[in-house]
Design a protein around this motif. Structure first.
Motif, PDB file in Angstrom:
ATOM      1  N   GLY A   2     -13.823  73.087  53.087  1.00 47.88           N
ATOM      2  CA  GLY A   2     -13.548  72.672  54.340  1.00 47.88           C
ATOM      3  C   GLY A   2     -13.418  73.774  55.439  1.00 47.88           C
ATOM      4  N   ASP A   3     -13.850  74.768  55.045  1.00 46.67           N
ATOM      5  CA  ASP A   3     -13.898  76.201  56.018  1.00 46.67           C
ATOM      6  C   ASP A   3     -15.365  75.836  56.721  1.00 46.67           C
ATOM      7  OD1 ASP A   3     -13.840  78.604  57.273  1.00 46.67           O
ATOM      8  OD2 ASP A   3     -13.823  79.859  55.719  1.00 46.67           O
ATOM      9  N   PRO A   4     -15.668  75.668  57.826  1.00 50.65           N
ATOM     10  CA  PRO A   4     -16.921  75.804  58.388  1.00 50.65           C
ATOM     11  C   PRO A   4     -17.610  77.066  58.189  1.00 50.65           C
ATOM     12  CG  PRO A   4     -15.098  74.986  60.189  1.00 50.65           C
ATOM     13  CD  PRO A   4     -14.601  75.382  58.836  1.00 50.65           C
ATOM     14  N   LEU A   5     -16.885  78.200  58.380  1.00 49.69           N
ATOM     15  CA  LEU A   5     -17.777  79.449  58.094  1.00 49.69           C
ATOM     16  C   LEU A   5     -18.353  79.671  56.734  1.00 49.69           C
ATOM     17  CD1 LEU A   5     -18.326  82.583  58.868  1.00 49.69           C
ATOM     18  CD2 LEU A   5     -16.267  83.195  58.113  1.00 49.69           C
ATOM     19  N   THR A   6     -17.301  79.358  55.864  1.00 52.97           N
ATOM     20  CA  THR A   6     -17.867  79.536  54.368  1.00 52.97           C
ATOM     21  C   THR A   6     -18.866  78.372  54.009  1.00 52.97           C
ATOM     22  OG1 THR A   6     -15.413  80.066  53.650  1.00 52.97           O
ATOM     23  CG2 THR A   6     -17.167  79.308  51.775  1.00 52.97           C
ATOM     24  N   ARG A   7     -19.082  77.259  54.598  1.00 56.83           N
ATOM     25  CA  ARG A   7     -19.923  76.253  54.321  1.00 56.83           C
ATOM     26  C   ARG A   7     -21.270  76.785  55.112  1.00 56.83           C
ATOM     27  NH1 ARG A   7     -16.621  72.421  56.663  1.00 56.83           N
ATOM     28  NH2 ARG A   7     -17.943  72.407  58.071  1.00 56.83           N
ATOM     29  N   ASP A   8     -21.289  77.337  56.164  1.00 55.93           N
ATOM     30  CA  ASP A   8     -22.503  77.987  56.646  1.00 55.93           C
ATOM     31  C   ASP A   8     -23.065  78.954  56.058  1.00 55.93           C
ATOM     32  OD1 ASP A   8     -24.289  78.378  59.150  1.00 55.93           O
ATOM     33  OD2 ASP A   8     -23.104  80.106  59.487  1.00 55.93           O
ATOM     34  N   VAL A   9     -22.262  79.847  55.318  1.00 58.25           N
ATOM     35  CA  VAL A   9     -22.800  80.900  54.693  1.00 58.25           C
ATOM     36  C   VAL A   9     -23.341  80.754  53.343  1.00 58.25           C
ATOM     37  CG1 VAL A   9     -21.979  83.090  53.495  1.00 58.25           C
ATOM     38  CG2 VAL A   9     -21.044  82.792  55.709  1.00 58.25           C
ATOM     39  N   VAL A  10     -22.378  79.731  52.715  1.00 55.67           N
ATOM     40  CA  VAL A  10     -23.082  78.985  51.550  1.00 55.67           C
ATOM     41  C   VAL A  10     -24.460  78.472  51.595  1.00 55.67           C
ATOM     42  CG1 VAL A  10     -22.795  77.338  49.879  1.00 55.67           C
ATOM     43  CG2 VAL A  10     -20.992  79.066  50.189  1.00 55.67           C
ATOM     44  N   ALA A  11     -24.526  77.679  52.834  1.00 59.03           N
ATOM     45  CA  ALA A  11     -25.760  76.857  53.047  1.00 59.03           C
ATOM     46  C   ALA A  11     -26.758  77.748  53.388  1.00 59.03           C
ATOM     47  CB  ALA A  11     -25.537  75.939  54.230  1.00 59.03           C
ATOM     48  N   GLY A  12     -26.492  78.757  54.210  1.00 60.16           N
ATOM     49  CA  GLY A  12     -27.582  79.768  54.771  1.00 60.16           C
ATOM     50  C   GLY A  12     -28.001  80.696  53.577  1.00 60.16           C
ATOM     51  N   LEU A  13     -27.475  81.072  52.528  1.00 66.64           N
ATOM     52  CA  LEU A  13     -27.681  82.054  51.552  1.00 66.64           C
ATOM     53  C   LEU A  13     -27.722  81.656  50.174  1.00 66.64           C
ATOM     54  CD1 LEU A  13     -25.721  85.269  53.098  1.00 66.64           C
ATOM     55  CD2 LEU A  13     -28.219  84.554  53.148  1.00 66.64           C
ATOM     56  N   ALA A  14     -26.891  80.607  50.005  1.00 65.27           N
ATOM     57  CA  ALA A  14     -26.883  80.258  48.467  1.00 65.27           C
ATOM     58  C   ALA A  14     -27.120  78.816  47.855  1.00 65.27           C
ATOM     59  CB  ALA A  14     -25.495  80.780  48.068  1.00 65.27           C
ATOM     60  N   SER A  15     -27.685  78.008  49.006  1.00 66.49           N
ATOM     61  CA  SER A  15     -27.725  76.772  48.881  1.00 66.49           C
ATOM     62  C   SER A  15     -28.700  76.325  47.522  1.00 66.49           C
ATOM     63  CB  SER A  15     -28.413  75.908  50.049  1.00 66.49           C
ATOM     64  OG  SER A  15     -29.569  76.339  50.348  1.00 66.49           O
ATOM     65  N   ASP A  16     -29.798  77.475  47.286  1.00 68.35           N
ATOM     66  CA  ASP A  16     -30.573  77.115  46.279  1.00 68.35           C
ATOM     67  C   ASP A  16     -30.395  77.845  45.118  1.00 68.35           C
ATOM     68  OD1 ASP A  16     -31.029  79.721  47.281  1.00 68.35           O
ATOM     69  OD2 ASP A  16     -33.052  79.842  46.651  1.00 68.35           O
TER      70      ASP A  16
END
Length: 180
Positions: A99-113
């Motif tokens: 629910g935290d936009p910052l955390t979602r962005d970071v996870v998507a940008g660096l760890a989604s794979d």
């Protein structure tokens, strides 16, 4: 702009050489500072002193009350026995961090794979670096200190990090120090 942290008359020496003598610096909100120099010139030592991790032989470092400082070390400091998810979001439950936009962005940008349940010890050097950066960037810091953040990152990771750092704060808030 408000003053966040500073150093006055720093002196640091090792048995064979003086690294700093009389170095003073101020870091204010909105500052974006690159620390550049040859290998062995003390860039990492300066950052470590500003972060309170290394005590200077003389001089002082001051941090305004309530200021939070996040540091990315050059060395890999992640424990091998935790999962990617634990490394990045700790023990926060999924709906909380998702629910935290910052955390979602970071996870998507660096760890989604990356496999969320994989042990950090099974990752490559570049994957570990992305997890370490994600771990730091999910925090709420007034000052970010990044020591050689692009080590082991591919072009996509470097590009994502540059864009994230550009939009992380408004132009007059937060402070960033980068050793390169």
């Amino acid at each position: 702009m408000a003053h966040l942290l500073g150093a006055e008359a720093l002196h640091l020496e090792y048995p064979t050489r003086v690294v700093f003598d009389g170095v003073s610096i101020g870091v204010d909100e909105g500052d974006r500072i690159g620390i550049v120099g040859r290998n062995g010139d003390g860039k990492s030592s300066l950052m470590a002193m500003l972060a309170g991790r290394v005590i200077p032989d003389s001089g002082r470092v001051t941090v305004r009350g309530g200021v939070t400082v996040g540091v990315l070390d050059q060395a890999d400091t992640l424990p091998d026995d935790i999962t990617v998810g634990e490394a990045i979001v700790g023990d926060r439950i999924e709906h909380e961090w998702a629910g935290d936009p910052l955390t979602r962005d970071v996870v998507a940008g660096l760890a989604s794979d990356l496999p969320w349940d994989a042990a950090v010890g099974t990752l490559s050097g570049g994957q570990r670096r992305r997890v370490a950066i994600a771990r730091l960037l999910t925090g709420d810091w007034d000052v970010l200190m990044l020591d050689e953040p692009t080590n082991h990152l591919d072009v996509e990771g470097i590009s994502w990090l540059a864009e994230h750092l550009k939009r992380r704060w408004s132009a007059s808030s937060g402070a960033l120090l980068v050793v390169t």
